[in-house]
Design a protein around this motif. Structure first.
Motif, mmCIF file in Angstrom:
data_model
loop_
_atom_site.group_PDB
_atom_site.id
_atom_site.type_symbol
_atom_site.label_atom_id
_atom_site.label_comp_id
_atom_site.label_asym_id
_atom_site.label_seq_id
_atom_site.Cartn_x
_atom_site.Cartn_y
_atom_site.Cartn_z
ATOM 1 N N UNK A 192 0.465 -1.572 -0.384
ATOM 2 C CA UNK A 192 -0.591 0.277 0.190
ATOM 3 C C UNK A 192 0.722 0.889 -0.206
ATOM 4 N N UNK A 193 0.358 1.833 -0.582
ATOM 5 C CA UNK A 193 1.408 3.612 -0.555
ATOM 6 C C UNK A 193 1.183 4.460 0.522
ATOM 7 N N UNK A 194 2.038 4.342 1.166
ATOM 8 C CA UNK A 194 2.836 4.866 2.344
ATOM 9 C C UNK A 194 2.553 6.595 2.298
ATOM 10 N N UNK A 195 2.876 7.276 3.208
ATOM 11 C CA UNK A 195 2.838 9.305 3.325
ATOM 12 C C UNK A 195 4.174 9.065 4.664
ATOM 13 N N UNK A 196 5.628 9.347 4.094
ATOM 14 C CA UNK A 196 6.707 8.898 5.120
ATOM 15 C C UNK A 196 7.352 10.220 4.479
ATOM 16 N N UNK A 197 6.731 10.763 6.551
ATOM 17 C CA UNK A 197 6.821 12.309 7.011
ATOM 18 C C UNK A 197 8.763 12.374 6.044
ATOM 19 N N UNK A 198 8.724 13.733 5.670
ATOM 20 C CA UNK A 198 9.578 14.191 4.697
ATOM 21 C C UNK A 198 9.801 13.818 3.880
ATOM 22 N N UNK A 199 8.871 13.517 3.619
ATOM 23 C CA UNK A 199 9.182 12.729 1.939
ATOM 24 C C UNK A 199 7.860 13.853 1.126
ATOM 25 N N UNK A 200 8.035 14.215 -0.434
ATOM 26 C CA UNK A 200 6.884 15.152 -0.821
ATOM 27 C C UNK A 200 5.745 14.711 -0.694
ATOM 28 N N UNK A 201 5.454 13.057 -1.461
ATOM 29 C CA UNK A 201 4.259 12.610 -0.688
ATOM 30 C C UNK A 201 3.916 13.170 0.609
ATOM 31 N N UNK A 202 4.512 13.083 1.558
ATOM 32 C CA UNK A 202 4.408 13.439 2.766
ATOM 33 C C UNK A 202 3.165 14.743 2.893
ATOM 34 N N UNK A 203 4.414 15.894 2.174
ATOM 35 C CA UNK A 203 3.913 17.277 2.299
ATOM 36 C C UNK A 203 2.840 17.507 1.693
ATOM 37 N N UNK A 204 2.800 17.150 0.601
ATOM 38 C CA UNK A 204 1.481 17.382 -0.012
ATOM 39 C C UNK A 204 -0.061 16.993 0.900
ATOM 40 N N UNK A 205 0.160 15.510 1.320
ATOM 41 C CA UNK A 205 -1.413 15.213 2.027
ATOM 42 C C UNK A 205 -1.401 16.563 3.525
ATOM 43 N N UNK A 206 -0.659 16.470 3.914
ATOM 44 C CA UNK A 206 -0.478 16.997 4.774
ATOM 45 C C UNK A 206 -0.922 18.464 4.620
ATOM 46 N N UNK A 207 -0.885 19.747 2.920
ATOM 47 C CA UNK A 207 -1.213 20.549 3.022
ATOM 48 C C UNK A 207 -3.127 20.586 1.900
ATOM 49 N N UNK A 208 -3.926 19.517 1.956
ATOM 50 C CA UNK A 208 -4.905 19.001 1.882
ATOM 51 C C UNK A 208 -4.871 18.437 -0.118
ATOM 52 N N UNK A 209 -3.528 18.471 -0.759
ATOM 53 C CA UNK A 209 -3.460 18.926 -2.260
ATOM 54 C C UNK A 209 -3.973 17.289 -2.257
ATOM 55 N N UNK A 210 -3.946 16.221 -1.676
ATOM 56 C CA UNK A 210 -3.928 14.859 -2.043
ATOM 57 C C UNK A 210 -4.925 14.390 -0.715
#
Length: 377
Positions: A192-210
């Motif tokens: 499953x796709x994970x959202x590791x802290x410090x990654x661009x994907x995690x930042x997108x999640x925090x910003x509400x973009x995804x």
């Protein structure tokens, strides 16, 4: 005999989800390869009483990363000349590759190397999702790479897939499974796709973009994967891993079976049965230390409760589960007492005849929760 893991931390670009230790600075590759070969020599001269155990002849070799296929041909040849004794070759030599690195010239190189297993990060067969996570390859290049590996004589190929992308539907995931099955590879891993802290994907999640995939959809995707692969003969031998009969990853199985292994390179981990050790996660500190004849390494002794927790976390990941005979009386009783409600609830299965405790089909999806409740703190 220990297995050898070699961490190659170099990547041409970083993926949006990646939390592994890696770098896109490639200028240190030769110096790093020299250091890995030197570390191998240093470990073979360390006394057996050291917690950083000597190597001897390895049973398996695994080049992971990062992206090992970013190394130049002469650098790969140098590594294998150091690690693999041609007289007694390891039974399994795995190299991780990116699909776009598997060119015709690379396939010719593989014929000269002792590699007999290749693991590729396909991730998805949607070019849109590949671009979203920052992968360099296209879906078409995965099939091309498999064909070239076959032509090079590689008859043991593994691919990695991911599910649970933002906006991905169950039908999307079914199409990815269809395309993976069409490749007829010997081994498949899916996460499953994970959202590791410090990654661009995690930042997108925090910003509400995804938004993350909800748990019910993720569960349906996982069960669909299990059902589709087992129906066509793949063995579901570990939470995220499936293999044709006789094609389990021998190297990765050593991690789950508490078999000793050695990690070479920056951030690589080792295990000698009682001690887990790890090299410094800093390329320059690693290189400079080895060049001066020392290894920048820390270790943790596993005993008592920590050994119990470690056994639990590794063995319960597998289809074979945990043999309670490996526990002392007090911890065996504790484990069964904690497991009782999960056995009653159908998440764990206890075989009294064999003395083994394993996760059920439903338990595999919530394995972290179950295992944490069995651990000693």
């Amino acid at each position: 005999m220990a297995g050898i893991y070699v961490h190659i931390p170099f990547c041409k670009s970083r993926c949006a989800y990646c939390g592994f230790f890696s770098t896109t600075s490639l200028e240190l590759r030769q110096r790093y390869v020299d250091a890995v070969c030197r570390e191998y020599e240093l470990r073979n001269h360390i006394g057996s009483k050291s917690p950083i155990c000597p190597i001897g002849q390895p049973a398996t070799v695994y080049l992971g990363g990062g992206t090992p296929s970013t190394l130049a041909p002469n650098q790969l040849e140098q590594l294998f000349a150091t690690l693999v004794d041609g007289a007694v070759p390891p039974v399994e030599v795995t190299m991780e590759c990116n699909p776009d690195d598997v060119t015709p010239d690379f396939a010719v190189l593989l014929r000269r190397l002792p590699v007999n297993r290749v693991s590729m990060g396909a991730q998805t067969f949607s070019d849109e999702r590949l671009r979203f996570i920052g992968r360099r390859h296209t879906s078409h290049q995965v099939a091309e790479a498999v064909d070239r590996l076959r032509q090079a004589g590689i008859d043991n190929i593994s691919i990695d897939l991911m599910y649970g992308f933002p906006g991905e539907t169950l039908d999307d995931w079914q199409r990815d499974i269809d395309k993976a099955l069409a490749l007829d590879v010997e081994h498949l891993s899916a996460y499953a796709l994970t959202y590791e802290e410090g990654t661009p994907l995690h930042r997108m999640l925090e910003q509400g973009l995804i938004q993350q995939t909800d748990e019910e959809l993720s569960r349906s995707m996982y069960y669909s994967l299990v059902d589709r692969l087992t129906a066509v003969g793949y063995e579901h031998y570990e939470i995220s891993n499936f293999a044709r009969p006789g094609r389990r990853s021998r190297h990765n199985s050593s991690y789950w079976n508490h078999t000793p292994y050695i990690g070479l390179g920056a951030a690589a981990h080792s295990f000698d049965g009682r001690c887990r050790s790890w090299n410094v996660a800093d390329i320059m500190r690693y290189i400079e230390g080895v060049e001066q004849g020392r290894m920048e390494t820390d270790c943790e002794m596993l005993e008592g409760d920590t050994l119990y927790n470690d056994l639990l976390m590794t063995a319960l990941r597998t289809i074979d589960g945990l043999s309670l005979d490996r526990l002392d009386d007090a911890r065996r009783r504790y484990c069964l007492r904690q497991a009782e409600r999960y056995i009653d609830g159908g998440l764990l299965v206890y075989d009294k005849e064999t003395g083994r405790l394993r996760l059920s089909r439903d338990g595999l999806f919530v394995s972290d929760m179950v295992m944490s409740d069995l651990m000693l703190v």
